[in-house]
Enzyme design. Structure first.
Site, PDB file in Angstrom:
ATOM      1  N   THR A  67      45.713  39.777  36.950  1.00 23.45           N
ATOM      2  CA  THR A  67      46.836  39.022  37.517  1.00 23.45           C
ATOM      3  C   THR A  67      47.186  39.554  38.904  1.00 23.45           C
ATOM      4  O   THR A  67      47.360  38.785  39.854  1.00 23.45           O
ATOM      5  CB  THR A  67      48.052  39.097  36.562  1.00 23.45           C
ATOM      6  N   ASN A 105      38.184  30.825  31.217  1.00 24.92           N
ATOM      7  CA  ASN A 105      38.619  31.638  30.089  1.00 24.92           C
ATOM      8  C   ASN A 105      38.743  30.856  28.783  1.00 24.92           C
ATOM      9  O   ASN A 105      38.759  31.435  27.718  1.00 24.92           O
ATOM     10  CB  ASN A 105      39.946  32.330  30.398  1.00 24.92           C
ATOM     11  N   GLN A 138      36.791  36.820  33.498  1.00 31.44           N
ATOM     12  CA  GLN A 138      36.036  36.596  32.257  1.00 31.44           C
ATOM     13  C   GLN A 138      34.536  36.843  32.443  1.00 31.44           C
ATOM     14  O   GLN A 138      33.798  36.878  31.476  1.00 31.44           O
ATOM     15  CB  GLN A 138      36.242  35.152  31.767  1.00 31.44           C
ATOM     16  N   SER A 174      39.201  42.586  35.536  1.00 29.17           N
ATOM     17  CA  SER A 174      40.208  43.274  34.738  1.00 29.17           C
ATOM     18  C   SER A 174      39.550  44.131  33.663  1.00 29.17           C
ATOM     19  O   SER A 174      38.702  43.625  32.913  1.00 29.17           O
ATOM     20  CB  SER A 174      41.097  42.206  34.086  1.00 29.17           C
ATOM     21  N   GLY A 175      39.950  45.402  33.572  1.00 29.72           N
ATOM     22  CA  GLY A 175      39.302  46.363  32.683  1.00 29.72           C
ATOM     23  C   GLY A 175      39.253  45.952  31.215  1.00 29.72           C
ATOM     24  O   GLY A 175      38.229  46.123  30.549  1.00 29.72           O
ATOM     25  N   HIS A 176      40.355  45.398  30.706  1.00 28.27           N
ATOM     26  CA  HIS A 176      40.422  45.170  29.251  1.00 28.27           C
ATOM     27  C   HIS A 176      39.555  44.020  28.763  1.00 28.27           C
ATOM     28  O   HIS A 176      39.444  43.792  27.553  1.00 28.27           O
ATOM     29  CB  HIS A 176      41.874  44.994  28.800  1.00 28.27           C
ATOM     30  N   THR A 189      50.973  55.220  42.533  1.00 29.39           N
ATOM     31  CA  THR A 189      50.224  56.383  42.046  1.00 29.39           C
ATOM     32  C   THR A 189      48.964  55.931  41.294  1.00 29.39           C
ATOM     33  O   THR A 189      49.030  55.039  40.445  1.00 29.39           O
ATOM     34  CB  THR A 189      51.125  57.251  41.136  1.00 29.39           C
ATOM     35  N   CYS A 199      51.541  26.466  23.537  1.00 35.65           N
ATOM     36  CA  CYS A 199      52.725  26.524  22.677  1.00 35.65           C
ATOM     37  C   CYS A 199      53.464  27.848  22.796  1.00 35.65           C
ATOM     38  O   CYS A 199      54.678  27.900  22.739  1.00 35.65           O
ATOM     39  CB  CYS A 199      52.341  26.296  21.225  1.00 35.65           C
TER      40      CYS A 199
HETATM   41  N1  PLP Z   1      42.093  35.378  35.116  1.00 44.02           N
HETATM   42  C1  PLP Z   1      41.450  35.000  33.996  1.00 44.02           C
HETATM   43  C2  PLP Z   1      40.321  34.014  34.092  1.00 44.02           C
HETATM   44  C3  PLP Z   1      41.816  35.525  32.757  1.00 44.02           C
HETATM   45  O1  PLP Z   1      41.182  35.150  31.651  1.00 44.02           O
HETATM   46  C4  PLP Z   1      42.898  36.465  32.705  1.00 44.02           C
HETATM   47  C5  PLP Z   1      43.359  37.002  31.406  1.00 44.02           C
HETATM   48  O2  PLP Z   1      43.260  36.369  30.400  1.00 44.02           O
HETATM   49  C6  PLP Z   1      43.523  36.845  33.905  1.00 44.02           C
HETATM   50  C7  PLP Z   1      43.091  36.280  35.089  1.00 44.02           C
HETATM   51  C8  PLP Z   1      44.621  37.855  33.917  1.00 44.02           C
HETATM   52  O3  PLP Z   1      44.120  39.143  33.730  1.00 44.02           O
HETATM   53  P1  PLP Z   1      45.034  40.376  33.269  1.00 44.02           P
HETATM   54  O4  PLP Z   1      45.262  40.195  31.809  1.00 44.02           O
HETATM   55  O5  PLP Z   1      44.246  41.596  33.549  1.00 44.02           O
HETATM   56  O6  PLP Z   1      46.276  40.323  34.086  1.00 44.02           O
END
Ligand code: PLP
Length: 394
Positions: A72, A151, A179, A199-201, A237, A325
């Site tokens: 994000t 996504n 993704q 994004s790491g997760h 930081t 939803c």
């Molecule tokens: N962009 C896409 C295509 C995503 O699928 C997501 C998370 O689902 C994000 C951005 C946001 O990433 P984060 O959860 O690291 O903020």
């Protein structure tokens, strides 16, 4: 009852190697890498290593990787700072209709700030219409943002082709690869992008950490203001454990990607074949082959996605719906509407996103669970009953 996690696009289980690599930076090597004393050396070296691990995965240089708090933030930074740095040349931005909310909402924010945004359509398989994109380009266009992979429906966009289309036109090109990174091969030079978010997760790293690739020579202004971290481009930081974990996860994800993806595609295609072959009035959303190896998104007529999700949950199968939803809206997913699905079909959709360690047995269990769930729900549906009676008369 088994527990089958098929919601990997929402977030992934951390790779144990990533967690192990992080641990010392919480307890022993906890110093701030921006300090000058000797204890800062080890965390500084660890961040440097992670930067190189990520750059390697993208065919980028380590100095082109800037750590953030996640996808994000990376998306916000690319769009807002990319627009701001170019506004003297023009105030027109192009995105697609199926971007993630991190892009859609940032674009809306920029509209409030006086930018004009064109949202280019995708075709019925979720691939951006290149002719429409080309026509949307104007002399005052300063930024184009197209996601690498969607996504919800997993469609993979022709990023390299768009890169070639934009080359030499003085338009910044950003891709949201949240993704895609760690899941499909990405080479920033081949793609021709100026900025790329991840994004790491989403690939076995920790939550709350991500990065933005910023092409060398592009002086993207900072989005977060404060300290001089990340070459003065991203204040705050340094999240050493998070960055270290993400670096290890990136390295592992990018190793043997082809072999891993061959296996994933087999699992995915087995599930798709069983669902489409055994469940009548079902459809696969997104492109049949140009899709993430882990993604299968289905719509089932006469079914409501949320109830299906609950019923699958009771069988130990965990998936997602595309509808909004959770955010208090009853509107179906903008992505499914974007590919032209009518509301009632879009409402009956679920996203299956498969983790790397999934097995064929799990795919079969999930296919059986989907089949019985759809059968049970349809047996209770007066709409389906009417439909079947009409079919018989005809
Ligand atoms: N962009 C896409 C295509 C995503 O699928 C997501 C998370 O689902 C994000 C951005 C946001 O990433 P984060 O959860 O690291 O903020």
């Amino acid at each position: 009852m088994p527990q089958i996690y098929l919601d990997n696009a929402a977030t992934s289980r951390m790779k144990e190697e990533a967690l192990d690599a992080m641990m010392p930076y919480f307890i022993e090597e906890y110093a701030n890498p921006s300090s000058i004393h000797a204890m800062s050396r080890s965390p500084r070296a660890a961040v440097k290593k992670a930067r190189a691990q990520i750059a390697e995965c993208l065919n980028a240089e380590p100095s082109e990787i800037f750590f953030t708090s996640g996808g994000t933030e990376s998306d916000n930074w690319a769009l807002v700072s990319g627009a701001e740095m170019s506004e003297k040349r023009g105030k027109h931005i192009i995105i697609t209709t199926i971007e993630h909310h991190a892009i859609l909402e940032t674009a809306k924010y920029l509209e409030k700030r006086g930018f004009e945004v064109t949202r280019v359509n995708v075709d019925s398989e979720g691939i951006v219409k290149l002719d429409e994109l080309e026509k949307a380009i104007r002399p005052d266009t300063v930024l184009v943002s197209v996601m690498t992979a969607n996504n919800e429906i997993g469609s993979i966009q022709p990023i390299a082709e768009i890169g070639r289309m934009l080359k030499g036109r003085g338009i910044l090109f950003h891709t949201d690869a949240v993704q895609a990174f760690g899941h499909i091969p990405l080479d920033v030079k081949e793609l021709g992008v100026d900025m790329l978010s991840a994004s790491g997760h989403k690939f076995g790293g920790p939550k709350g950490v991500g990065f933005l690739y910023v092409r060398k020579g592009l002086r993207l202004p900072p989005f977060m203001h404060g300290g001089e971290q990340e070459e003065g481009r991203r204040a705050g930081t340094t999240n050493v454990p998070g960055i270290v974990g993400m670096g290890v996860a990136a390295e592992i994800s990018c190793e043997d990607m082809e072999a891993k993806n061959d296996r994933m595609v087999k699992l995915r295609d087995h599930l798709i074949e069983r669902v489409l072959g055994e469940i009548p009035y079902s459809r696969l959303n997104g492109h049949r082959t140009r899709r993430l190896p882990s993604n299968a998104d289905f719509s089932f007529q006469f079914i409501e996605g949320e109830s299906m999700l609950m019923s699958l949950g009771m069988k130990g199968v965990y998936v997602s719906t595309g509808s909004a939803c959770a955010s208090g809206s009853l509107d179906p997913s903008h992505v499914l509407l974007g590919i032209g699905l009518p509301h009632e079909i879009a409402h009956g959709s679920i996203r299956v996103s498969i983790p790397e360690d999934a097995t064929m047995e799990q795919m079969d269990y999930a296919a059986d669970a989907l089949k019985t769930t759809v059968e049970t729900m349809r047996s209770l549906s007066p709409l389906y009953d009417d439909f079947v009676k009409k079919q018989k008369v005809m």
